[in-house]
Design a protein around this motif. Structure first.
Motif, PDB file in Angstrom:
ATOM      1  N   ILE A 116      38.310  46.093  36.281  1.00  0.00           N
ATOM      2  CA  ILE A 116      39.087  46.521  35.114  1.00  0.00           C
ATOM      3  C   ILE A 116      40.500  46.838  35.586  1.00  0.00           C
ATOM      4  O   ILE A 116      40.793  47.940  36.018  1.00  0.00           O
ATOM      5  N   PHE A 117      41.363  45.835  35.507  1.00  0.00           N
ATOM      6  CA  PHE A 117      42.728  46.001  36.007  1.00  0.00           C
ATOM      7  C   PHE A 117      43.760  45.927  34.890  1.00  0.00           C
ATOM      8  O   PHE A 117      44.932  45.702  35.139  1.00  0.00           O
ATOM      9  N   ILE A 118      43.318  46.125  33.651  1.00  0.00           N
ATOM     10  CA  ILE A 118      44.237  46.018  32.520  1.00  0.00           C
ATOM     11  C   ILE A 118      45.333  47.070  32.622  1.00  0.00           C
ATOM     12  O   ILE A 118      46.504  46.785  32.439  1.00  0.00           O
ATOM     13  N   GLU A 119      44.937  48.294  32.917  1.00  0.00           N
ATOM     14  CA  GLU A 119      45.888  49.401  33.015  1.00  0.00           C
ATOM     15  C   GLU A 119      45.227  50.491  33.835  1.00  0.00           C
ATOM     16  O   GLU A 119      44.026  50.708  33.727  1.00  0.00           O
ATOM     17  N   SER A 120      45.990  51.179  34.645  1.00  0.00           N
ATOM     18  CA  SER A 120      45.388  52.130  35.587  1.00  0.00           C
ATOM     19  C   SER A 120      44.695  53.290  34.884  1.00  0.00           C
ATOM     20  O   SER A 120      43.671  53.782  35.357  1.00  0.00           O
ATOM     21  N   TYR A 147      37.961  59.863  44.737  1.00  0.00           N
ATOM     22  CA  TYR A 147      38.666  59.099  45.765  1.00  0.00           C
ATOM     23  C   TYR A 147      38.502  57.593  45.538  1.00  0.00           C
ATOM     24  O   TYR A 147      39.468  56.834  45.613  1.00  0.00           O
ATOM     25  N   ILE A 148      37.274  57.171  45.253  1.00  0.00           N
ATOM     26  CA  ILE A 148      37.022  55.738  45.044  1.00  0.00           C
ATOM     27  C   ILE A 148      37.806  55.233  43.836  1.00  0.00           C
ATOM     28  O   ILE A 148      38.445  54.180  43.886  1.00  0.00           O
ATOM     29  N   ILE A 149      37.768  55.996  42.758  1.00  0.00           N
ATOM     30  CA  ILE A 149      38.473  55.562  41.545  1.00  0.00           C
ATOM     31  C   ILE A 149      39.981  55.546  41.775  1.00  0.00           C
ATOM     32  O   ILE A 149      40.669  54.606  41.376  1.00  0.00           O
ATOM     33  N   ASP A 150      40.491  56.569  42.437  1.00  0.00           N
ATOM     34  CA  ASP A 150      41.929  56.623  42.691  1.00  0.00           C
ATOM     35  C   ASP A 150      42.366  55.508  43.635  1.00  0.00           C
ATOM     36  O   ASP A 150      43.475  54.997  43.522  1.00  0.00           O
ATOM     37  N   SER A 151      41.487  55.120  44.539  1.00  0.00           N
ATOM     38  CA  SER A 151      41.822  54.063  45.497  1.00  0.00           C
ATOM     39  C   SER A 151      41.785  52.678  44.876  1.00  0.00           C
ATOM     40  O   SER A 151      42.296  51.730  45.475  1.00  0.00           O
ATOM     41  N   THR A 152      41.153  52.548  43.722  1.00  0.00           N
ATOM     42  CA  THR A 152      41.054  51.223  43.114  1.00  0.00           C
ATOM     43  C   THR A 152      41.780  51.101  41.783  1.00  0.00           C
ATOM     44  O   THR A 152      41.916  49.995  41.280  1.00  0.00           O
ATOM     45  N   SER A 153      42.259  52.186  41.206  1.00  0.00           N
ATOM     46  CA  SER A 153      42.885  52.064  39.881  1.00  0.00           C
ATOM     47  C   SER A 153      44.310  51.532  39.981  1.00  0.00           C
ATOM     48  O   SER A 153      44.564  50.360  39.712  1.00  0.00           O
ATOM     49  N   ALA A 154      45.239  52.364  40.351  1.00  0.00           N
ATOM     50  CA  ALA A 154      46.639  51.934  40.416  1.00  0.00           C
ATOM     51  C   ALA A 154      46.893  50.889  41.504  1.00  0.00           C
ATOM     52  O   ALA A 154      47.645  49.943  41.269  1.00  0.00           O
ATOM     53  N   LEU A 159      48.907  45.156  41.812  1.00  0.00           N
ATOM     54  CA  LEU A 159      48.895  43.818  42.407  1.00  0.00           C
ATOM     55  C   LEU A 159      48.818  42.705  41.368  1.00  0.00           C
ATOM     56  O   LEU A 159      49.112  41.559  41.666  1.00  0.00           O
ATOM     57  N   ILE A 160      48.402  43.033  40.157  1.00  0.00           N
ATOM     58  CA  ILE A 160      48.200  42.018  39.124  1.00  0.00           C
ATOM     59  C   ILE A 160      49.433  41.972  38.229  1.00  0.00           C
ATOM     60  O   ILE A 160      49.773  42.961  37.590  1.00  0.00           O
ATOM     61  N   PRO A 161      50.118  40.842  38.147  1.00  0.00           N
ATOM     62  CA  PRO A 161      51.344  40.797  37.340  1.00  0.00           C
ATOM     63  C   PRO A 161      51.103  40.686  35.839  1.00  0.00           C
ATOM     64  O   PRO A 161      52.044  40.596  35.082  1.00  0.00           O
ATOM     65  N   MET A 162      49.848  40.711  35.384  1.00  0.00           N
ATOM     66  CA  MET A 162      49.557  40.524  33.959  1.00  0.00           C
ATOM     67  C   MET A 162      49.311  41.836  33.234  1.00  0.00           C
ATOM     68  O   MET A 162      48.553  41.887  32.281  1.00  0.00           O
ATOM     69  N   ASN A 163      49.903  42.925  33.690  1.00  0.00           N
ATOM     70  CA  ASN A 163      49.758  44.198  32.997  1.00  0.00           C
ATOM     71  C   ASN A 163      51.092  44.938  33.048  1.00  0.00           C
ATOM     72  O   ASN A 163      52.095  44.396  33.499  1.00  0.00           O
ATOM     73  N   ALA A 164      51.096  46.183  32.590  1.00  0.00           N
ATOM     74  CA  ALA A 164      52.354  46.933  32.514  1.00  0.00           C
ATOM     75  C   ALA A 164      52.966  47.163  33.896  1.00  0.00           C
ATOM     76  O   ALA A 164      54.183  47.094  34.063  1.00  0.00           O
ATOM     77  N   TRP A 165      52.119  47.450  34.882  1.00  0.00           N
ATOM     78  CA  TRP A 165      52.629  47.640  36.239  1.00  0.00           C
ATOM     79  C   TRP A 165      53.340  46.377  36.717  1.00  0.00           C
ATOM     80  O   TRP A 165      54.427  46.433  37.290  1.00  0.00           O
TER      81      TRP A 165
END
Length: 200
Positions: A116-120, A147-154, A159-165
């Protein structure tokens, strides 16, 4: 516009009464804010709602959109949790033996954060609500889940250019004068070039 008179005391009185009655400070303040804007909108409750939201956005500035988006997503996930959707999903995972240990629950939290990389913010809320019951059941610490969630959310979202980040970072790169910023930013494209050569 109304002239100042005794009715100007109604919004704070409503906020205080709601706070005492419901024990919900934010809800009470929102109720008082809504009543104030409704009064200023000539007692039109719908205009009061719109004016309240616009007033909050004006006060909070650019952060208001992020806050409102997070509130809406949080409300959606809370609704799914309250309706039993998360509980049913957890039962489905356990019934099919996909998650039957602490390590597998940690792997699920990691995989959810990766997929789920749509938005952090969405990643944090979804992964947390899905994995928390499993972490509790298999006696894994919530700190490890955080820790796991924080390490994988943002980190994944950036890294994915198809979202707001991605759009934000592309804007920064183009503002710095980087030519073909999408190619520079898109790590997937770089990987394809390394593996398949320059024809991609």
């Amino acid at each position: 516009m109304i002239d100042p008179n005794w009715t100007s005391l109604l919004p704070p009185v409503l906020a205080i009464v709601l706070a005492i009655w419901t024990k919900q400070v934010y809800l009470s303040l929102a109720g008082g804010l809504w009543l104030a804007w409704t009064m200023l909108s000539e007692w039109n409750p719908l205009s009061g709602i719109a004016a309240s939201i616009q007033g909050a956005v004006d006060v909070l500035g650019s952060d208001a959109q992020v806050i409102l988006f997070t509130l809406v997503i949080g409300a959606l996930i809370a609704t799914v949790e309250a309706s039993g959707g998360v509980r049913g999903f957890v039962r489905f995972l356990e019934r099919n033996k996909w998650v039957d240990s602490a390590k597998k629950s940690q792997l699920l939290a990691w995989a959810t954060g990766m997929v789920i990389f749509i938005e952090s913010n969405i990643t944090v809320l979804v992964a947390g609500s899905v994995a928390r019951p499993l972490f509790d059941r298999y006696k894994s610490s919530r700190e490890k889940l955080a820790y796991i969630i924080d390490s994988t959310s943002a980190p994944i979202c950036i890294l994915i250019p198809m979202n707001a980040w991605g759009a934000y970072n592309l804007g920064i790169l183009e503002g710095l004068g980087v030519e073909n910023a999408l190619m520079v930013y898109n790590y997937w494209q770089i990987g394809f070039r390394v593996v398949f050569g320059q024809r991609f």
